[in-house]
Design an enzyme around this catalytic site. Sequence first.
Site, mmCIF file in Angstrom:
data_model
loop_
_atom_site.group_PDB
_atom_site.id
_atom_site.type_symbol
_atom_site.label_atom_id
_atom_site.label_comp_id
_atom_site.label_asym_id
_atom_site.label_seq_id
_atom_site.Cartn_x
_atom_site.Cartn_y
_atom_site.Cartn_z
ATOM 1 N N GLU A 86 0.792 -1.218 0.000
ATOM 2 C CA GLU A 86 0.000 0.000 0.000
ATOM 3 C C GLU A 86 0.837 1.287 0.000
ATOM 4 O O GLU A 86 0.419 2.284 -0.574
ATOM 5 C CB GLU A 86 -0.934 0.001 1.227
ATOM 6 N N SER A 479 -48.421 -30.621 38.558
ATOM 7 C CA SER A 479 -48.208 -30.787 40.000
ATOM 8 C C SER A 479 -47.078 -29.923 40.539
ATOM 9 O O SER A 479 -46.866 -29.899 41.757
ATOM 10 C CB SER A 479 -47.923 -32.259 40.313
#
Length: 869
Positions: A86, A479
């Site tokens: 770059e 229950s």
Amino acid sequence: MSWLKKLIILLLAGVFSVVAVVAASYWYVKDDLPSVATLKDVKLQTPMRVFSQDGELISQFGEKRRIPLKLDEMPDLLLKAVLATEDNRFYEHPGIDVIGMFRAFTVVAMSGEARQGASTITQQLARVFFLTREKKLIRKIKEIFLALRIEQELTKDEILELYLNKIELGQRSFGVGAAAQVYFGKNIQDLTLSEMAIIAGLPQGPSVLNPVRSPSRARARRNIVLGRMLDEGYITQTQHDEAVQESIVSKLHGAQITASAPYVAEMVRQEVVQKFGEDEAYSKGFQVFTTVDSKLQGKAVAAVQKNVVGYDERHGYRGPVAILWQATPVSQADGSVQFSESGRLSDEAILAYLDTQDGLEDLIPAVITEIAGQQAEAILSGGRRITIPWQGLSWARAFISHDRQSHAPKAAADVLAPGMHVLVRPEAGEWRLGQIPEVSSAIVAINPKNGAVQALVGGYSFAMTQFNRATQANRQVGSNIKPFIYSASLEANLTLATLMNDAPIHQWDEGSNQAWRPKNSPEVYDGAIRIREALAKSKNVVAVRLLRAVGVENTRQHLTKFGFREKDLPQSETLALGSASLTPLELATGYAVFANGGYLVKPYVITKILDDQNNLIYEHIPASVCTECEQQTSAAEAAEESTELNDTEALLEANFAEQTAMAGQAEEQTKSQSAVYAPRVISAQNAFLIADALKSSIWGGGDWKAGSGWLGTAHRLRELKRQDLAGKTGTTNDVKDAWFSGFSPELVVTAWVGFDDSESRLGKTAWNNNLGKDQIAGGESGAKTALPAWQEFVGFALKDKPQVYVQPPVGITSVRIDLKTGLLTQATDSSSGFEFFIQGTEPKTYVNSSVQQLPTQNNQQQQEDIELF
């Protein structure tokens, strides 16, 4: 005029023109240039990360994947790869590189290939922070001036570090740290030279050069980067050649999750978004720490999945995912089976097909290729060939319905055939035939002292459905409601020794014009039975009689003390049988009241939130149980003091008001919060008696092996050999839901199993005995279907932890009673036993005593129970 003088004038004019153009350009754009000083304190958008209490990563949320790194955390070869590609003169130019631009132009002119970029790294940084990608001269001018300004504000290393963390690198990854994880599933320090070169080559075209979308383009770009590195002397020829020859192996990787808690993560996401909004939640780098213990969470996931698979296999094999070609079984003279196949696919075609198929959790797609006796051969994606032994096939009786399965298979051909696309799972070093379960399940574990959620699983697989059954599934509790009904009866001056009539109920309902006949399950009736034994045996008709004794409305009001919403509690006697619909988390919260001595805690999952600089921005202050603290007030006292707090839900809101108001405040404000205490909602004596009675669900009473005792519905938990456990099974009408809720003084856990379609029944199963005959194994139930997951999890959670014994609170006494009548006795044999009572409620009369004392209200109640109820 001499030619030299003319040349000097021309050069001066040129210089003047350039200066004039630059000055004019700067004057033209200077008002539009942003201040680059903001880069000194830039806040990179980073995703929210969610952690367990022990620091394991649970999940990550945010559109941009970014892992910010310091420059010295990045490999030197990666830095050189980026610079070589770059901006090789980065450390030499002032922000713009005239020489580099000229060289790039020359390379393009000579080779026709843009092997070097014309923009410096500083210019690219200016563009990504301040400018758009529009290709106009004015943007380029702004970019140049911004680059010069950036170089004045930041050092070269600061610019490079910011660039490498900010740059877009494709697949929603921003920065080199995220790219390493997304493309290769690695920490950046673990990348190979080839992989570094691939990442370094991405800035010029991240969408088309990334190795997931185009391996061939990524390879070509990688080789260019490696060539530049070789030219600059950053790598040797040998390193270059080895990296060029390295294959590109890349696929998309998510965040490196180290703890499986996706349902918890989604709960956290919703809460953080509610507190801070989506923009901040997903981009500010929040670090959210939860109450979840990663080891407990992992075991909870395993327990749920194992239990669901166990249920699913009991009910039979529903067949292959697909059939790729036809294979007809042909019986041979020796009794074996061969297959006549039509249109068999080649291995290449099979692999191509498998590449398009997905598995789920530990289930892997496979295609059956051969059948031989009691085993099958299959091929997996990638070409691996496996054998499924008989141990992995013998379970696969054909599914007919949830209540019925076919006969047990005797050979692999009874189950499979070549050409079938099936799912398999690894198990104990072998392969096992599998299928995606249809049944659902959830488990949640909380700390009863402060409500901290220590583990939560909302389903078999979050990838299959994000519906969180632990917090969103309102299901009838069966229950599991009974301990709360029994608690209400103790408030009405009944005792654990009170005798009830365990006999069928026949009642005509004028509203529906039909008889209501609640029944026990199983339909066994014991006649006169003590309340403790009735609860442990889960006697339905006793629960109904207790509800009648207390009153439906009084019972409903008592149940709201446990955090249950009044609207969820039916105004009928069906409440005693569990017709109320609650979530597993709500139920666990209710059971925590018994576990902690009578206090209502509020479940929570977030402990604290840090920002990206590790500053504390939120801390949760839980309402904790503090039995010694004077600040705690009972629900009854609070109700008398305030007409506004007319129910438990309002009481909770008042107790948590200070905490809620402080949410999201600065660290200094958070730290100044006073402690918050959980409100007392039932007496310590009531909580102790119910908790102790629920131990009888596990340990029963008397010597049941000798036939003189009895077993509770959760007797299988004896295997854990812990006297500090208590719990209750739960099964709804038609067995649509199965539950088990239980606790120790340190942990409360609720497990649920059922279908998302609330009308589907869990059904029943059969097995094949050694004589080759199918025998009914019985129906599903809380004890059979939900308890195993609870036991698997709790056995792990409490392993190697000392038992915690709860001392009876002040106001509790223990006397020896006759186990048949509940009256006092002087006998010391198996007909007697000690029972706990709230002082003043213990019996005053001895069994078979010729000298009768004046009956107390409670004693008289005991004597009349069978007639009254």
